[in-house]
Design an enzyme around this catalytic site. Structure first.
Site, PDB file in Angstrom:
ATOM      1  CB  CYS A  86     -31.644  46.268 -45.593  1.00  0.00           C
ATOM      2  SG  CYS A  86     -32.629  45.937 -44.110  1.00  0.00           S
ATOM      3  CG  HIS A 194     -29.197  42.086 -45.606  1.00  0.00           C
ATOM      4  ND1 HIS A 194     -28.448  43.232 -45.421  1.00  0.00           N
ATOM      5  CD2 HIS A 194     -30.315  42.246 -44.858  1.00  0.00           C
ATOM      6  CE1 HIS A 194     -29.080  44.037 -44.587  1.00  0.00           C
ATOM      7  NE2 HIS A 194     -30.219  43.467 -44.224  1.00  0.00           N
ATOM      8  CD  GLU A 196     -25.538  42.731 -47.424  1.00  0.00           C
ATOM      9  OE1 GLU A 196     -25.980  43.210 -46.353  1.00  0.00           O
ATOM     10  OE2 GLU A 196     -26.235  42.626 -48.457  1.00  0.00           O
TER      11      GLU A 196
END
Length: 222
Positions: A86, A194, A196
């Site tokens: 990002c 994302h 994660e």
């Protein structure tokens, strides 16, 4: 495998990225943007999402002039691995480590929702844990995720099999629906979604975990 996660003023996914890498087996050190060197023996550097320096000038532009920026360039030049997510993707383009630029979303709105990604290549340490053509669910949260590149630049990405992920369906106006790209040596990955945030069942999805396991295993076995 030793990883370093950079924190800029405004980073808000640095801890999440560190945890995802630790859960994949990496030894993680947190690095402040005013540091001038990476920890000795660093294999992978993670540049997390968020709003570095508030995105007051241009997303990632100020971060690219932080004291740690020179160390990131040196790490890339010596063949180290880099993962920008990002805002981290934006930082890597501002550093010139990846081509193209991230612009305002075509609808001029902040997009925060689950997204479907198509895996276009498995020929990298980051994507080897997926199948080519596989669809995975990874959240997005960005206002400036509209990836743009010249026609010649796009052709070079396509010819080099360097488009890692595309959106399916399109969400932000990116050229070719691009969601993530690789460097020429395939050791730098920038992506807007994302992973994660999709690396643990408690987060509602685990499709991102394969990326972290893949790069940790790939670096160890390189």
């Amino acid at each position: 495998m030793k990883a370093a996660v950079i924190t800029f003023p405004g980073s808000n996914c640095d801890r999440d990225l560190a945890v995802a890498l630790q859960n994949a087996g990496a030894q993680v050190t947190r690095v402040w943007h005013k540091d001038q060197d990476l920890p000795e023996g660093t294999d992978l550097v993670g540049v997390p999402g968020g709003f570095s320096f508030g995105d007051y000038l241009r997303c990632g532009a100020i971060a690219a002039h932080s004291p740690i920026a020179a160390a990131l360039r040196r790490h890339a030049e010596r063949g180290g691995y880099l993962l920008g997510i990002c805002n981290g993707f934006q930082v890597l383009t501002e550093l010139g480590l990846l081509p193209g630029a991230l612009m305002r979303n075509s609808a001029l709105t902040f997009i925060c929702k689950p997204a479907t990604l198509n895996v276009l290549t498995t020929d990298s340490a980051f994507t080897a844990g997926y199948r080519k053509g596989q669809q995975i669910g990874i959240p997005v949260a960005h206002h400036d995720g509209n990836y743009q590149i010249t026609p010649d630049g796009l052709a070079r990405l396509q010819d080099g099999d360097r488009i890692a992920f595309t959106y399916g369906p399109a969400i932000n106006g990116s050229v070719g629906d691009i969601a993530g790209i690789l460097s020429e040596n395939r050791r730098v990955l920038g992506m807007m979604p994302h992973p994660e945030r999709a690396a643990d069942p408690a987060l509602g999805g685990t499709d991102g975990a394969a990326l972290f396991r893949s790069v940790v295993d790939g670096v160890v076995n390189a």
